[in-house]
Design an enzyme around this catalytic site. Structure first.
Site, PDB file in Angstrom:
ATOM      1  N   GLU A  52       0.824  -1.214   0.000  1.00 53.56           N
ATOM      2  CA  GLU A  52       0.000   0.000   0.000  1.00 53.56           C
ATOM      3  C   GLU A  52       0.858   1.264   0.000  1.00 53.56           C
ATOM      4  O   GLU A  52       0.508   2.251  -0.627  1.00 53.56           O
ATOM      5  CB  GLU A  52      -0.964  -0.001   1.195  1.00 53.56           C
ATOM      6  CG  GLU A  52      -2.106  -0.989   1.078  1.00 53.56           C
ATOM      7  CD  GLU A  52      -2.963  -0.786  -0.173  1.00 53.56           C
ATOM      8  OE1 GLU A  52      -2.992   0.329  -0.705  1.00 53.56           O
ATOM      9  OE2 GLU A  52      -3.575  -1.754  -0.628  1.00 53.56           O
ATOM     10  N   CYS A 207     -13.859   0.582 -14.955  1.00 53.58           N
ATOM     11  CA  CYS A 207     -14.271   1.995 -14.864  1.00 53.58           C
ATOM     12  C   CYS A 207     -13.013   2.874 -14.999  1.00 53.58           C
ATOM     13  O   CYS A 207     -12.645   3.613 -14.103  1.00 53.58           O
ATOM     14  CB  CYS A 207     -15.004   2.246 -13.549  1.00 53.58           C
ATOM     15  SG  CYS A 207     -15.947   3.779 -13.586  1.00 53.58           S
ATOM     16  N   CYS A 214     -18.302   0.333 -20.013  1.00 53.36           N
ATOM     17  CA  CYS A 214     -19.605   0.172 -19.353  1.00 53.36           C
ATOM     18  C   CYS A 214     -20.336  -1.100 -19.808  1.00 53.36           C
ATOM     19  O   CYS A 214     -21.039  -1.724 -19.011  1.00 53.36           O
ATOM     20  CB  CYS A 214     -20.477   1.404 -19.601  1.00 53.36           C
ATOM     21  SG  CYS A 214     -19.706   2.899 -18.970  1.00 53.36           S
ATOM     22  N   CYS A 217     -19.461  -3.816 -17.537  1.00 54.85           N
ATOM     23  CA  CYS A 217     -19.482  -3.482 -16.113  1.00 54.85           C
ATOM     24  C   CYS A 217     -20.556  -4.280 -15.355  1.00 54.85           C
ATOM     25  O   CYS A 217     -21.738  -4.226 -15.711  1.00 54.85           O
ATOM     26  CB  CYS A 217     -19.731  -1.985 -15.944  1.00 54.85           C
ATOM     27  SG  CYS A 217     -19.735  -1.513 -14.209  1.00 54.85           S
ATOM     28  N   CYS A 223     -25.567   2.345 -11.806  1.00 55.60           N
ATOM     29  CA  CYS A 223     -24.724   3.498 -12.102  1.00 55.60           C
ATOM     30  C   CYS A 223     -25.530   4.685 -12.631  1.00 55.60           C
ATOM     31  O   CYS A 223     -26.116   4.630 -13.715  1.00 55.60           O
ATOM     32  CB  CYS A 223     -23.645   3.090 -13.105  1.00 55.60           C
ATOM     33  SG  CYS A 223     -22.558   4.449 -13.529  1.00 55.60           S
TER      34      CYS A 223
HETATM   35 FE1  SF4 Z   1     -18.071   2.981 -14.480  1.00 53.79          FE
HETATM   36 FE2  SF4 Z   1     -20.705   3.257 -14.406  1.00 53.79          FE
HETATM   37 FE3  SF4 Z   1     -19.539   2.583 -16.653  1.00 53.79          FE
HETATM   38 FE4  SF4 Z   1     -19.603   0.856 -14.632  1.00 53.79          FE
HETATM   39  S1  SF4 Z   1     -21.336   1.632 -15.781  1.00 53.79           S
HETATM   40  S2  SF4 Z   1     -17.846   1.314 -15.945  1.00 53.79           S
HETATM   41  S3  SF4 Z   1     -19.422   2.225 -12.888  1.00 53.79           S
HETATM   42  S4  SF4 Z   1     -19.284   4.501 -15.572  1.00 53.79           S
END
Ligand code: SF4
Length: 373
Positions: A52, A207, A214, A217, A223
């Site tokens: 870290e 992201c 997206c 995702c 989101c």
């Molecule tokens: Fe990021 Fe939202 Fe796209 Fe997912 S849906 S990658 S959280 S911007």
């Protein structure tokens, strides 16, 4: 009071029952996409702590090789505390932000004295260690000991801001406070370390800062940015610092087989590291060997010696934050000590010692140049 554009999103997302399906999707994705990192799944607080600290301001990719070498050299808190700072700096060499290394070393000594060499588990004790802020304490205690503590670093800051469609300055004020609140609310009663790591990986792999993926995702349904088509404007782009160009001269001063070096003092960028006597010059390019009195004065202040620049050996270009530096490495002569005290510590090192001392990255390149290694 919450800013108008975030209060409603927070209200909706911070209902506890909203987070169980979010976490389920996240963990399912993490099971097949988690990054393979050498400090993961070891459940060793020392490994998590070292990683870290290395990851502050540095990418995961850059840290990996350094982490392995560092742990091999200093396998325990005790061994790190007992090592001298030059040796610890030598193993950090090339990773940058050297203050982190000095603070890590200082904290290891403190852990040995105050906690018998065992990494503390109490949040306040961890926060009080040198070099440990809120993020680092949360990361170590949640990952190594499963404590329910939030984290917020570059990846999760961007991810959460997009999930909540939060605009404005993410690092300060009310917006930052709300992001921490969200980072905490999202955590389960147990298993926070896994959720925190999954969130960091999602931010890093999916992201992403530019063109977030997206379509891949796992939490797109939650989101707000995706719903409103705001992914490309959140977070707001940072204002770029104006680039500055500068020219510096480093001198190779040798006497009786030894080379003159300076060590940067506390508070400077390369504090604790050694370098050739080096200073900025305003001289016109191409650099001539004519006497540069301003350069001489600067070098004299650093070393407490009267140094003069001679023939050019080589030059190299490198960047430090906003600076684009052209560095000329020249032969030099030493007419002995002046009556003024030096700003830096100095030493005369043999070639063998040059290989062992911690140097900044340009000095290391110049040593390779003169030794042909
Ligand atoms: Fe990021 Fe939202 Fe796209 Fe997912 S849906 S990658 S959280 S911007």
């Amino acid at each position: 009071m919450l800013p108008a554009d975030i209060s409603q999103n927070l209200f909706l997302l911070m209902q506890s029952e909203s987070f169980a399906p979010f976490r389920r999707k996240l963990i399912r994705w993490y099971a097949t996409h988690a990054r393979l990192l050498p400090w993961r799944d070891v459940a060793d607080s020392y490994y998590v702590w070292v990683s870290e600290i290395m990851l502050q301001q540095t990418t995961t990719q850059a840290v990996q090789g350094y982490f392995d070498r560092f742990i091999k050299a200093f396998p325990t808190i005790q061994s790190l505390a007992e090592a001298d700072l030059d040796s610890v700096n030598r193993h950090w060499e090339g990773l940058g932000y050297y203050r982190r290394c000095a603070l890590l070393h200082k904290a290891a000594k403190e852990i040995v004295v105050r906690f018998g060499g065992e990494f503390p588990r109490n949040y306040e004790d961890v926060r009080n260690l040198p070099g440990v802020g809120r993020y680092t304490a949360g990361a170590i205690l949640s990952i190594a000991f499963g404590q329910r503590l939030p984290i917020l670093e570059a990846n999760t800051l961007r991810l959460h801001a997009r999930l909540l469609a939060m605009r404005g300055s993410l690092l300060h004020g009310e917006t930052n406070a709300r992001l921490w609140e969200f980072a905490e609310a999202i955590l389960p009663r147990t298993g926070s370390g896994k959720i925190n790591q999954a969130l960091m990986d999602l931010g890093s792999l999916v992201c992403t800062p530019k063109s977030p993926k997206c379509a891949e995702c796992p939490v797109i349904a939650f989101c707000e940015s995706a719903k409103q088509g705001l992914q490309s404007v959140i977070p707001s782009p940072k204002t770029k610092e104006q680039t500055e160009y500068r020219t510096e001269v480093a001198l190779l001063i040798q006497k009786k087989g030894k080379t003159l070096l300076i060590r940067y003092p506390e508070g400077q960028r390369w504090a604790g590291l050694w370098d050739f006597p080096r200073a900025k010059t305003e001289a016109e390019l191409p650099l001539s060997s004519a006497t540069d009195t301003v350069l001489q004065k600067r070098l004299s202040e650093l070393t407490g010696r009267k140094l003069t620049q001679g023939r050019l050996i080589c030059s190299l270009k490198h960047s430090v934050t906003k600076y684009r530096i052209t560095l000329f490495f020249c032969e030099g002569t030493d007419a002995g000590k002046t009556s003024k005290a030096a700003l830096c510590e100095t030493c005369w090192a043999t070639l063998a010692e040059l290989q062992k001392l911690p140097l900044n990255s340009t000095a290391r390149k110049l040593v390779c140049n003169i030794t042909g290694t």
